[in-house]
Design an enzyme around this catalytic site. Structure first.
Site, PDB file in Angstrom:
ATOM      1  N   TYR A 271      63.746  22.292  21.382  1.00  0.00           N
ATOM      2  CA  TYR A 271      62.594  22.656  21.884  1.00  0.00           C
ATOM      3  C   TYR A 271      61.690  22.882  20.761  1.00  0.00           C
ATOM      4  O   TYR A 271      61.841  22.010  19.789  1.00  0.00           O
ATOM      5  CB  TYR A 271      62.988  23.710  22.697  1.00  0.00           C
ATOM      6  CG  TYR A 271      61.697  24.533  23.455  1.00  0.00           C
ATOM      7  CD1 TYR A 271      60.647  23.722  24.085  1.00  0.00           C
ATOM      8  CD2 TYR A 271      61.600  25.960  23.215  1.00  0.00           C
ATOM      9  CE1 TYR A 271      59.816  24.266  24.803  1.00  0.00           C
ATOM     10  CE2 TYR A 271      60.443  26.616  23.843  1.00  0.00           C
ATOM     11  CZ  TYR A 271      59.677  25.909  24.688  1.00  0.00           C
ATOM     12  OH  TYR A 271      58.699  26.464  25.461  1.00  0.00           O
TER      13      TYR A 271
ATOM     14  N   LYS B 133      61.435  21.197  28.199  1.00  0.00           N
ATOM     15  CA  LYS B 133      61.168  22.358  29.067  1.00  0.00           C
ATOM     16  C   LYS B 133      62.271  22.394  30.100  1.00  0.00           C
ATOM     17  O   LYS B 133      62.819  23.750  30.289  1.00  0.00           O
ATOM     18  CB  LYS B 133      59.665  22.190  29.641  1.00  0.00           C
ATOM     19  CG  LYS B 133      58.926  23.624  29.769  1.00  0.00           C
ATOM     20  CD  LYS B 133      58.458  23.793  28.421  1.00  0.00           C
ATOM     21  CE  LYS B 133      58.016  25.521  28.525  1.00  0.00           C
ATOM     22  NZ  LYS B 133      56.851  25.547  27.583  1.00  0.00           N
TER      23      LYS B 133
ATOM     24  N   GLU C 231      52.473  21.681  32.385  1.00  0.00           N
ATOM     25  CA  GLU C 231      52.712  21.890  30.847  1.00  0.00           C
ATOM     26  C   GLU C 231      51.918  21.004  30.062  1.00  0.00           C
ATOM     27  O   GLU C 231      51.506  19.784  30.198  1.00  0.00           O
ATOM     28  CB  GLU C 231      54.248  21.309  30.770  1.00  0.00           C
ATOM     29  CG  GLU C 231      54.827  21.378  29.312  1.00  0.00           C
ATOM     30  CD  GLU C 231      54.850  22.775  28.782  1.00  0.00           C
ATOM     31  OE1 GLU C 231      55.169  23.687  29.549  1.00  0.00           O
ATOM     32  OE2 GLU C 231      54.826  23.002  27.544  1.00  0.00           O
ATOM     33  N   ASP C 232      51.335  21.754  28.997  1.00  0.00           N
ATOM     34  CA  ASP C 232      50.528  21.257  27.963  1.00  0.00           C
ATOM     35  C   ASP C 232      49.112  20.171  28.512  1.00  0.00           C
ATOM     36  O   ASP C 232      49.219  19.086  27.809  1.00  0.00           O
ATOM     37  CB  ASP C 232      51.506  20.363  26.918  1.00  0.00           C
ATOM     38  CG  ASP C 232      52.309  21.351  26.180  1.00  0.00           C
ATOM     39  OD1 ASP C 232      51.995  22.453  26.093  1.00  0.00           O
ATOM     40  OD2 ASP C 232      53.154  21.044  25.500  1.00  0.00           O
TER      41      ASP C 232
ATOM     42  N   ASP D 199      51.752  27.711  29.525  1.00  0.00           N
ATOM     43  CA  ASP D 199      50.912  27.694  28.342  1.00  0.00           C
ATOM     44  C   ASP D 199      49.917  28.833  28.499  1.00  0.00           C
ATOM     45  O   ASP D 199      49.746  29.716  27.491  1.00  0.00           O
ATOM     46  CB  ASP D 199      50.390  26.639  28.085  1.00  0.00           C
ATOM     47  CG  ASP D 199      51.004  25.459  27.990  1.00  0.00           C
ATOM     48  OD1 ASP D 199      51.947  25.229  27.120  1.00  0.00           O
ATOM     49  OD2 ASP D 199      50.951  24.453  28.795  1.00  0.00           O
TER      50      ASP D 199
ATOM     51  N   GLY E 129      41.772  29.572  23.270  1.00  0.00           N
ATOM     52  CA  GLY E 129      42.024  28.333  23.963  1.00  0.00           C
ATOM     53  C   GLY E 129      42.979  28.832  25.157  1.00  0.00           C
ATOM     54  O   GLY E 129      42.813  29.858  25.537  1.00  0.00           O
ATOM     55  N   THR E 130      43.653  27.701  25.516  1.00  0.00           N
ATOM     56  CA  THR E 130      44.869  27.844  26.931  1.00  0.00           C
ATOM     57  C   THR E 130      45.468  29.325  26.132  1.00  0.00           C
ATOM     58  O   THR E 130      45.627  30.264  27.310  1.00  0.00           O
ATOM     59  CB  THR E 130      45.657  26.829  26.881  1.00  0.00           C
ATOM     60  OG1 THR E 130      44.738  25.722  26.831  1.00  0.00           O
ATOM     61  CG2 THR E 130      46.400  27.028  28.125  1.00  0.00           C
TER      62      THR E 130
ATOM     63  N   ASN F 154      58.242  31.701  24.801  1.00  0.00           N
ATOM     64  CA  ASN F 154      57.978  31.708  26.316  1.00  0.00           C
ATOM     65  C   ASN F 154      59.304  31.715  26.797  1.00  0.00           C
ATOM     66  O   ASN F 154      59.283  31.694  28.093  1.00  0.00           O
ATOM     67  CB  ASN F 154      56.969  30.618  26.670  1.00  0.00           C
ATOM     68  CG  ASN F 154      55.736  30.434  26.010  1.00  0.00           C
ATOM     69  OD1 ASN F 154      55.448  31.178  25.099  1.00  0.00           O
ATOM     70  ND2 ASN F 154      54.673  30.057  26.646  1.00  0.00           N
TER      71      ASN F 154
HETATM   72  P1  NAI Z   1      43.875  25.017  22.554  1.00  0.00           P
HETATM   73  O1  NAI Z   1      43.408  23.893  22.119  1.00  0.00           O
HETATM   74  O2  NAI Z   1      44.034  25.445  23.982  1.00  0.00           O
HETATM   75  O3  NAI Z   1      43.126  26.326  21.655  1.00  0.00           O
HETATM   76  C1  NAI Z   1      42.977  26.283  20.423  1.00  0.00           C
HETATM   77  C2  NAI Z   1      41.816  27.336  20.370  1.00  0.00           C
HETATM   78  O4  NAI Z   1      41.586  27.625  18.854  1.00  0.00           O
HETATM   79  C3  NAI Z   1      40.484  26.656  20.755  1.00  0.00           C
HETATM   80  O5  NAI Z   1      39.900  27.681  21.450  1.00  0.00           O
HETATM   81  C4  NAI Z   1      39.611  26.536  19.597  1.00  0.00           C
HETATM   82  O6  NAI Z   1      38.039  26.469  19.893  1.00  0.00           O
HETATM   83  C5  NAI Z   1      40.227  27.379  18.602  1.00  0.00           C
HETATM   84  N1  NAI Z   1      39.823  27.262  17.335  1.00  0.00           N
HETATM   85  C6  NAI Z   1      40.078  25.998  16.573  1.00  0.00           C
HETATM   86  N2  NAI Z   1      39.494  26.120  15.384  1.00  0.00           N
HETATM   87  C7  NAI Z   1      39.429  27.282  15.067  1.00  0.00           C
HETATM   88  C8  NAI Z   1      38.728  28.036  13.972  1.00  0.00           C
HETATM   89  N3  NAI Z   1      38.542  27.488  13.033  1.00  0.00           N
HETATM   90  N4  NAI Z   1      38.392  29.507  14.117  1.00  0.00           N
HETATM   91  C9  NAI Z   1      38.702  29.758  15.551  1.00  0.00           C
HETATM   92  N5  NAI Z   1      39.002  29.359  16.421  1.00  0.00           N
HETATM   93  C10 NAI Z   1      39.444  28.066  16.253  1.00  0.00           C
HETATM   94  O7  NAI Z   1      45.458  25.349  22.051  1.00  0.00           O
HETATM   95  P2  NAI Z   1      46.387  26.181  22.891  1.00  0.00           P
HETATM   96  O8  NAI Z   1      47.214  25.400  23.855  1.00  0.00           O
HETATM   97  O9  NAI Z   1      45.797  27.333  23.179  1.00  0.00           O
HETATM   98  O10 NAI Z   1      47.473  26.492  21.545  1.00  0.00           O
HETATM   99  C11 NAI Z   1      46.924  26.989  20.594  1.00  0.00           C
HETATM  100  C12 NAI Z   1      48.265  27.311  19.426  1.00  0.00           C
HETATM  101  O11 NAI Z   1      49.001  28.295  20.246  1.00  0.00           O
HETATM  102  C13 NAI Z   1      49.248  26.090  19.315  1.00  0.00           C
HETATM  103  O12 NAI Z   1      49.581  26.155  17.895  1.00  0.00           O
HETATM  104  C14 NAI Z   1      50.222  26.421  20.110  1.00  0.00           C
HETATM  105  O13 NAI Z   1      51.537  25.835  19.727  1.00  0.00           O
HETATM  106  C15 NAI Z   1      50.301  27.920  19.947  1.00  0.00           C
HETATM  107  N6  NAI Z   1      51.158  28.624  21.079  1.00  0.00           N
HETATM  108  C16 NAI Z   1      52.116  29.571  21.153  1.00  0.00           C
HETATM  109  C17 NAI Z   1      52.821  29.955  21.948  1.00  0.00           C
HETATM  110  C18 NAI Z   1      53.585  31.173  21.672  1.00  0.00           C
HETATM  111  O14 NAI Z   1      53.799  31.667  20.626  1.00  0.00           O
HETATM  112  N7  NAI Z   1      54.440  31.490  22.666  1.00  0.00           N
HETATM  113  C19 NAI Z   1      52.536  29.610  23.143  1.00  0.00           C
HETATM  114  C20 NAI Z   1      51.344  28.703  23.353  1.00  0.00           C
HETATM  115  C21 NAI Z   1      50.664  28.138  22.369  1.00  0.00           C
END
Ligand code: NAI
Length: 578
Positions: free
Chosen positions: A110, A181, A252-253, A276, A310-311, A469
């Site tokens: 994973y 997953k 997912e994703d 997510d 983001g998400t 998660n």
């Molecule tokens: P996403 O693309 O939906 O969101 C990313 C966000 O970061 C966007 O709103 C973007 O505008 C913002 N961003 C980008 N550059 C930036 C900057 N310079 N300053 C401020 N904000 C900035 O991606 P998602 O799906 O939300 O995932 C984001 C991260 O969170 C990924 O690395 C993912 O692996 C991680 N993640 C961790 C989880 C966990 O720890 N359980 C679960 C889900 C995601």
């Protein structure tokens, strides 16, 4: 892989499978193959004599060999490929091997290694798994679903692969995340692997590297327009609902906008969940609850900065905001405790074209007028200096964004700053726990997206919680399947959070791990499943009878990776050779 005409039979407490597969077809059915563990009677009955070396082994013998072979692979990607090959050869052995080495192998099968494996999917492809529905096949969705191997499906993980694990658009390669997953559903909670289906909807890719790669296996086309996309998704969902009326479907994703829109559109129409958004929100909420217990603060006392709206970031904000409401605030008051930032900076009301799920958190435009701002734009450091957050969450994929200055500024205003750099993979984390704890002299409460080793500060070992998660979705899924729930309600997610947070016994140790360890996942998942199924029954959205003994039901639904006996049956005439 061959489809078997088979039936699991329980007779006087003894379980066995009736199958019409024999000979090489039986050995090549990953679901039924036991390899060298077929005993002599089975070798006679199923025409296997001479197709296997003479030694008859136990699963423990096989595990020794499999673990040795696994260990011979030197890098993580090769280990991932080895495990997926084993999955294609002998599912029982595959699940047992990972269950026995869960801490070591979870990051391989994973996140984070799954991300690398997905990037390499087309190069490393050996064998398909799951169902691929490409846009040009829009008129054949029913037929494609009928080609699945397993007839009965309880659980689907569906991806369009636009936003994979922090590494963006991966086109058809993203099938790997649906597969991974589902593996975790089985490893974590014992969801039956033969009743689940990974689906990839291939709507093209905007990843130009993939489009130019001669080995790329997807539909070589830019992502389709939004109108075409919505129409295609609704066609796929109609077909899924018709074929599997009670199925639990996990999105997912997806890209952030589509993730929200799909969830909002379908969550009242079928039993569906977005990990997510909702899963991340739930696991982070459990960590926040435990951090609040340690710091003896009320949820409604927190000021929360989310860097990366983001998400994941908005899913986390939504869940914490909802709990603040449970804590006595009204929704508007609760939202005023949040400052969200995205790539364009702090989200304020004067921003044009804000996504609707961010807009609710927009700060008043005049709020920053009196702020101490040191640069041309409002930076994270400015936000931290002026807001004095108690919680700082990173979901931005901006590596190193939580600098020493950001962290020490936060720590200068709060005794025990709660800092969760959640971006994956490791190379994208906003900060590493060692640095955060060094900079705060061990006072920060840290949880991360990827797994990290314990940190030693002033001779004190501080464990680092992983906001994984996988502590939520497997148990939630098992509970939903057991209750045959019609919908996934907020209440069902809330009881998962409660169970997860309670699984850590928060006592006086100021450096307690905020979430359990991966090795506790199966126990935690079972408790979550029971709580979720009970909640579904109480809310009247379960299809099982209210008098059902839920604990017994959950226990009996836990699939275990053990070999059971087979009995040979003749193939039905019409389906010979299928
Ligand atoms: P996403 O693309 O939906 O969101 C990313 C966000 O970061 C966007 O709103 C973007 O505008 C913002 N961003 C980008 N550059 C930036 C900057 N310079 N300053 C401020 N904000 C900035 O991606 P998602 O799906 O939300 O995932 C984001 C991260 O969170 C990924 O690395 C993912 O692996 C991680 N993640 C961790 C989880 C966990 O720890 N359980 C679960 C889900 C995601």
């Amino acid at each position: 892989m061959f489809r078997s005409n088979e039936l699991t039979v329980e007779n006087e407490g003894i379980k066995y499978i009736e199958t019409d597969l024999t000979g090489i077809k039986l050995l090549e059915s990953a679901q039924l193959n036991k390899g060298t563990a077929f005993n002599n009677e089975e070798r006679d009955e199923f025409y296997l004599k001479g197709l296997l070396p003479p030694a008859v082994e136990t699963i423990d013998d096989q595990l020794q060999r499999a673990y040795r072979q696994y260990s011979l692979n030197i890098d993580d990607l090769q280990k991932n490929i080895f495990l997926n090959n084993l999955y294609n050869i002998n599912e029982t052995l595959f699940f047992r091997l990972i269950s026995d080495h869960i801490k070591e192998m979870m990051p391989i099968i994973y996140t984070p290694t799954a991300g690398l494996a997905i990037q390499e999917y087309s190069n490393e492809f050996r064998r398909p798994r799951g169902i691929y529905i490409a846009y040009p096949d829009s008129d054949h969705v029913d037929e494609i679903l009928d080609n699945r191997i397993n007839p009965e499906i309880d659980l689907i993980v569906l991806t369009d692969s636009e936003q994979i694990l922090g590494i963006g658009d991966q086109g058809v390669n993203g099938i790997g995340i649906s597969v991974a997953k589902l593996v975790i559903y089985t490893i974590g909670a014992g969801v039956n692997p033969r009743r689940m289906l990974p689906i990839m909807i291939d709507v093209g890719t905007n990843n130009s590297k993939l489009l130019q790669d001669p080995l790329y296996l997807g539909w070589r086309h830019k992502r389709i327009s939004r109108k075409e996309y919505d129409h295609f998704v609704s066609k796929v969902m109609e077909a899924i609902k018709k074929k599997f009326p009670g199925v639990f479907l996990q999105w997912e994703d997806f890209g952030k906008e589509k993730a929200r829109c799909n969830l909002d559109h379908y969550q009242d129409k079928m039993c569906t969940f977005n990990d997510d958004i909702q899963g991340t929100g739930a696991v982070t909420m459990a960590a926040v609850l435990n951090a609040s217990k340690l710091t003896r603060t009320k949820l409604s006392d927190h000021r929360v900065v989310i860097f990366g709206a983001g998400t994941a970031g908005c899913g986390i904000a939504d869940r914490i905001q909802e709990w603040m409401v449970k804590d006595g605030l009204n929704p508007q008051e609760a939202r005023s405790h949040f400052w969200l930032m995205d790539s364009k900076g702090l989200i304020t009301e004067d921003r044009m074209n804000l996504d609707y799920f961010k807009a609710t958190y927009a700060r008043p435009s005049d709020e920053t007028e009196h702020w101490d701002i040191r640069g041309k734009y409002i930076s994270i450091l400015d936000v931290v200096r002026n807001v004095k957050p108690t919680i700082l969450i990173g979901t931005s994929t901006v590596p190193g964004a939580f600098t020493k200055e950001v962290v020490t500024t936060m720590a200068s205003a709060v005794k025990r700053p709660i800092i969760f750099p959640l971006s994956n993979p490791l190379s994208l984390a906003e900060a590493i726990p060692q640095d955060i704890l060094n900079w705060t002299n061990g006072m920060a409460l840290v949880a991360t997206g990827s797994p990290y080793n314990d940190v030693t500060i002033n001779e004190k070992t501080i464990p680092v919680a992983q906001c994984n998660n996988a502590f939520i979705f497997p148990g939630l899924g098992l509970g939903i399947i057991c209750a045959q729930a019609e919908r996934v309600s907020s209440g069902m997610i809330d009881v998962s959070i409660d169970e997860l947070s309670r699984s850590v016994n928060i006592q006086d140790d100021p450096h307690q791990r905020l979430l359990p360890q991966v090795s506790q996942m199966q126990e935690v998942s079972k408790n979550i499943a029971v709580a979720v199924a009970k909640k579904a029954v109480n809310e009247g959205i379960a299809r099982i009878s209210p008098g059902e003994d839920i604990e017994k039901l959950v226990n009996s639904n836990i699939w275990k990776p053990v070999y059971i006996s087979y009995k040979r049956v003749d193939p039905p005439q019409a389906q010979v050779n299928q």
